[in-house]
Design a protein around this motif. Structure first.
Motif, short mmCIF file in Angstrom:
data_model
loop_
_atom_site.label_atom_id
_atom_site.label_comp_id
_atom_site.label_asym_id
_atom_site.label_seq_id
_atom_site.Cartn_x
_atom_site.Cartn_y
_atom_site.Cartn_z
N THR A 17 42.80 -57.69 -76.66
CA THR A 17 43.41 -57.00 -77.69
C THR A 17 42.86 -57.21 -78.86
O THR A 17 42.86 -58.20 -79.22
CB THR A 17 45.00 -56.67 -77.44
OG1 THR A 17 45.45 -55.88 -78.40
CG2 THR A 17 45.56 -58.21 -77.85
N ASP A 18 42.48 -56.00 -79.75
CA ASP A 18 42.22 -56.26 -81.09
C ASP A 18 43.63 -56.14 -82.09
O ASP A 18 43.44 -56.16 -83.37
CB ASP A 18 41.45 -55.30 -81.60
CG ASP A 18 41.82 -53.71 -81.41
OD1 ASP A 18 42.92 -53.67 -81.18
OD2 ASP A 18 41.07 -53.02 -82.04
N THR A 44 53.73 -51.58 -78.96
CA THR A 44 53.79 -50.64 -78.10
C THR A 44 53.31 -51.49 -76.92
O THR A 44 52.33 -51.92 -76.53
CB THR A 44 52.69 -49.38 -78.51
OG1 THR A 44 53.09 -48.85 -79.86
CG2 THR A 44 52.77 -48.38 -77.30
N LEU A 45 53.99 -51.03 -75.93
CA LEU A 45 53.61 -51.76 -74.50
C LEU A 45 53.76 -50.50 -73.40
O LEU A 45 54.40 -49.67 -73.46
CB LEU A 45 54.98 -52.50 -74.09
CG LEU A 45 54.93 -53.28 -72.54
CD1 LEU A 45 53.71 -54.09 -72.57
CD2 LEU A 45 56.57 -53.84 -72.37
N LEU A 46 52.38 -50.64 -72.79
CA LEU A 46 52.31 -49.68 -71.75
C LEU A 46 53.06 -50.08 -70.33
O LEU A 46 52.97 -51.23 -70.06
CB LEU A 46 51.06 -49.61 -71.45
CG LEU A 46 49.85 -48.89 -72.32
CD1 LEU A 46 48.50 -48.82 -71.87
CD2 LEU A 46 50.36 -47.54 -72.70
N GLY A 98 43.22 -48.93 -80.35
CA GLY A 98 44.29 -47.97 -79.91
C GLY A 98 43.85 -47.39 -78.63
O GLY A 98 44.56 -46.34 -78.17
N VAL A 99 42.63 -47.78 -78.07
CA VAL A 99 42.45 -47.35 -76.79
C VAL A 99 42.51 -48.47 -75.63
O VAL A 99 41.85 -49.51 -75.85
CB VAL A 99 40.89 -46.89 -76.64
CG1 VAL A 99 40.50 -46.50 -75.26
CG2 VAL A 99 40.71 -45.73 -77.65
N ALA A 100 43.50 -47.92 -74.72
CA ALA A 100 43.66 -48.96 -73.42
C ALA A 100 42.97 -48.71 -72.50
O ALA A 100 42.56 -47.51 -71.94
CB ALA A 100 44.90 -48.90 -73.19
N ALA A 121 40.17 -44.68 -69.66
CA ALA A 121 40.91 -45.11 -70.89
C ALA A 121 41.82 -44.07 -71.28
O ALA A 121 41.58 -42.68 -71.36
CB ALA A 121 39.42 -44.72 -71.87
N VAL A 122 42.86 -44.58 -71.95
CA VAL A 122 43.81 -44.02 -72.46
C VAL A 122 44.13 -44.14 -73.94
O VAL A 122 43.91 -45.23 -74.25
CB VAL A 122 45.20 -43.94 -71.64
CG1 VAL A 122 45.66 -45.38 -71.68
CG2 VAL A 122 46.33 -42.90 -72.25
#
Length: 201
Positions: free
Chosen positions: A50-51, A57-59, A98-100, A110-111
């Motif tokens: 992660t950057d 925010t947690l998915l 911002g892309v997971a 990718a979301v």
């Protein structure tokens, strides 16, 4: 373009563990605690590289696996919620700008963590990248198996999955990972260091 540069014989007893996925980021761990029980650890989940974008925010997946949600850790409220087929286990392998990236073993999706927008989805070879995604922040290296069984590494842009380059991995590659900021391929006979970049010419 993958260029084998170093071969180490014999291979180590077990594949090397990834300590980072690029020169920029390491592997983060989310430690979830029950505050009412006095900081008792409920579970620890690796969340990949992660950057630090979209902090707080947690998915999460719903208990029935049918909804993918973004939880605001500050307020406990959901930022967004999307339908999801959770019959196959999924893991978040990276979050960049911002892309997971979500990996279910057969596909990488990718979301956009900020608004829940699905950006792209592509098939991958299962089990070749068992830890964090292989990314430098601009592209992600994804394993793909050709019809003849050969393993190919495809570099795709994180923003839109456009193919930047592809190259065949060393014969017998069963695992791709990063050790001390270097990409390596583990085969049945050796651990091979790979230089990475677009094909010459």
């Amino acid at each position: 373009y993958l260029n084998p540069t170093t071969a180490v014989y014999p291979p180590p007893p077990s594949p090397p563990a990834a300590t980072a996925t690029s020169g920029k980021w390491g592997t983060a761990t989310l430690d979830v605690k029950d505050l009412a029980a006095g900081e008792h650890t409920l579970w620890v989940v690796p969340v990949g590289a992660t950057d630090g974008s979209v902090a707080g925010t947690l998915l999460t997946l719903s208990a029935d696996g049918e909804r993918l949600r973004a939880l605001d850790l500050g307020s406990g409220r959901h930022r967004w919620s999307l339908p999801y087929d959770g019959r196959v286990p999924v893991r978040a392998t990276a979050q960049v700008d911002g892309v997971a990236l979500l990996d279910d073993g057969a596909t990488v999706t990718a979301v956009d963590v900020r608004d829940g927008l699905w950006l792209w989805r592509t098939p991958v070879a299962d089990g070749v990248v068992p830890s964090s995604a292989l990314t430098d922040g601009d592209v992600v290296l994804l394993p793909w198996r050709r019809g003849d069984g050969a393993l190919v590494v495809v570099a795709r842009r994180l923003a839109d999955a456009a193919e930047v380059w592809r190259s065949e991995a060393p014969a017998g590659t069963g695992l791709l990972t990063v050790v001390d900021h270097h990409l390596v391929a583990a085969t049945g006979d050796a651990v091979v260091g790979l230089s990475v970049g677009p094909p010459p010419g």
